[in-house]
Design a protein around this motif. Structure first.
Motif, PDB file in Angstrom:
ATOM      1  N   PHE A  45       0.810  -1.214   0.000  1.00  0.00           N
ATOM      2  CA  PHE A  45       0.000   0.000   0.000  1.00  0.00           C
ATOM      3  C   PHE A  45       0.852   1.276   0.000  1.00  0.00           C
ATOM      4  O   PHE A  45       0.379   2.323   0.456  1.00  0.00           O
ATOM      5  N   TYR A  46       2.084   1.202  -0.493  1.00  0.00           N
ATOM      6  CA  TYR A  46       2.958   2.376  -0.604  1.00  0.00           C
ATOM      7  C   TYR A  46       3.111   3.103   0.735  1.00  0.00           C
ATOM      8  O   TYR A  46       3.212   4.334   0.785  1.00  0.00           O
ATOM      9  N   GLY A  47       3.121   2.357   1.812  1.00  0.00           N
ATOM     10  CA  GLY A  47       3.319   2.940   3.132  1.00  0.00           C
ATOM     11  C   GLY A  47       2.073   3.519   3.765  1.00  0.00           C
ATOM     12  O   GLY A  47       2.155   4.128   4.848  1.00  0.00           O
ATOM     13  N   ASN A  48       0.906   3.346   3.164  1.00  0.00           N
ATOM     14  CA  ASN A  48      -0.342   3.888   3.704  1.00  0.00           C
ATOM     15  C   ASN A  48      -0.853   2.988   4.824  1.00  0.00           C
ATOM     16  O   ASN A  48      -1.390   1.907   4.585  1.00  0.00           O
ATOM     17  N   LEU A  49      -0.702   3.449   6.070  1.00  0.00           N
ATOM     18  CA  LEU A  49      -1.090   2.638   7.217  1.00  0.00           C
ATOM     19  C   LEU A  49      -2.602   2.482   7.321  1.00  0.00           C
ATOM     20  O   LEU A  49      -3.094   1.442   7.766  1.00  0.00           O
ATOM     21  N   HIS A  50      -3.333   3.494   6.923  1.00  0.00           N
ATOM     22  CA  HIS A  50      -4.804   3.420   7.002  1.00  0.00           C
ATOM     23  C   HIS A  50      -5.338   2.288   6.120  1.00  0.00           C
ATOM     24  O   HIS A  50      -6.200   1.502   6.538  1.00  0.00           O
TER      25      HIS A  50
END
Length: 273
Positions: A45-50
């Motif tokens: 997720f390209y670093g997207n934690l949400h």
């Protein structure tokens, strides 16, 4: 994706069990689940934690906590995250029977040059560096990476962008097996470091020679150095391919933490595949 997520979780959970680490009984989200979510975010997720939290909740039934609590706990687990990578790197070094390694660096810009004056994440000229291959300046960090002959990262060192490669090499703990060969480009040329590594650690630093070098290489050695050092460029492409268009972070520590997660996620992906 599901199989890789389960494999990442099993690796982290087994490591915590081996060192005797136990979760607080009041924690709804275990440390292994939290780190798995962070690595899944970096990998898919390209670093997207949400987005990663939503995926773990919907597809794996993980009971998530609020974003601020998740971020605080993730920062608190930074030492455990590094210990996990060190354990993985040690295993990869033991499996690397060729004893050939590569070292090189790649820049990670925090902002464009035109926005340096307005950058709130970093301050000072120490973060301004030069990327020779792209013939441009950048403002941010530089990542020194050591990889096996096959391109698997076994160690890394993140420092300010203004530091030269050979300067970072002096500060970086190598921890390579005795008898190893470390291939590098001409930016790592330092005869004193070469002699110390050979004498103290039994590691041969094979840096490409400049035209005015007093230790010129024979043709066959020059060919070997150029051949073995170039594989690491593919590793850099794989790691930076996980980056979003802009790495979002509120603090410099958070930015570095995301870099660690991207490097770790790439390494796990290569091992699992």
């Amino acid at each position: 994706m599901t199989e890789q997520t389960i494999a990442i979780y099993c690796f982290i959970d087994d490591f915590f069990l081996s060192i005797g680490r136990k979760d607080d009984t009041h924690c709804r989200l275990s440390d292994a689940e939290l780190l798995t979510t962070a690595l899944v975010a970096a990998r898919f997720f390209y670093g997207n934690l949400h987005s990663a939290c939503a995926y773990m909740r919907e597809h794996h039934g993980v009971q998530m906590i609020d974003k601020s609590g998740f971020t605080r706990r993730l920062h608190g687990l930074r030492e455990q995250l590094m210990a996990l990578f060190l354990a993985l790197g040690q295993s990869l070094r033991q499996l690397n029977t060729s004893s050939r390694y590569q070292i090189d660096s790649f820049p990670v810009a925090v902002c464009d040059n035109i926005r340096i004056a307005r950058c709130r994440l970093l301050r000072g000229e120490g973060y301004r560096g030069m990327c020779v291959s792209k013939r441009r300046y950048f403002y941010g960090f530089r990542v020194q990476l050591i990889a096996t002959e096959g391109g698997l990262p076994v160690a890394f060192y993140i420092h300010a962008g203004s530091f030269a490669d050979v300067t970072a090499l002096k500060a970086m703990p190598l921890d390579l097996p005795e008898g190893s060969c470390l291939y590098a480009d001409a930016g790592y040329t330092c005869y004193e470091v070469e002699d110390l590594l050979a004498e103290c650690d039994g590691v041969e630093l094979r840096a490409c020679r400049k035209s005015n070098s007093t230790r010129a290489d024979k043709p066959h050695m020059a060919f070997l150095k150029n051949y073995y050092r170039k594989r690491i460029e593919t590793t850099f492409s794989g790691i930076t391919g996980l980056f979003p268009k802009k790495i979002h972070a509120v603090t410099a520590e958070g930015f570095i933490l995301k870099l660690i997660l991207f490097i770790f996620a790439y390494t796990l992906n290569q091992v699992i595949e």
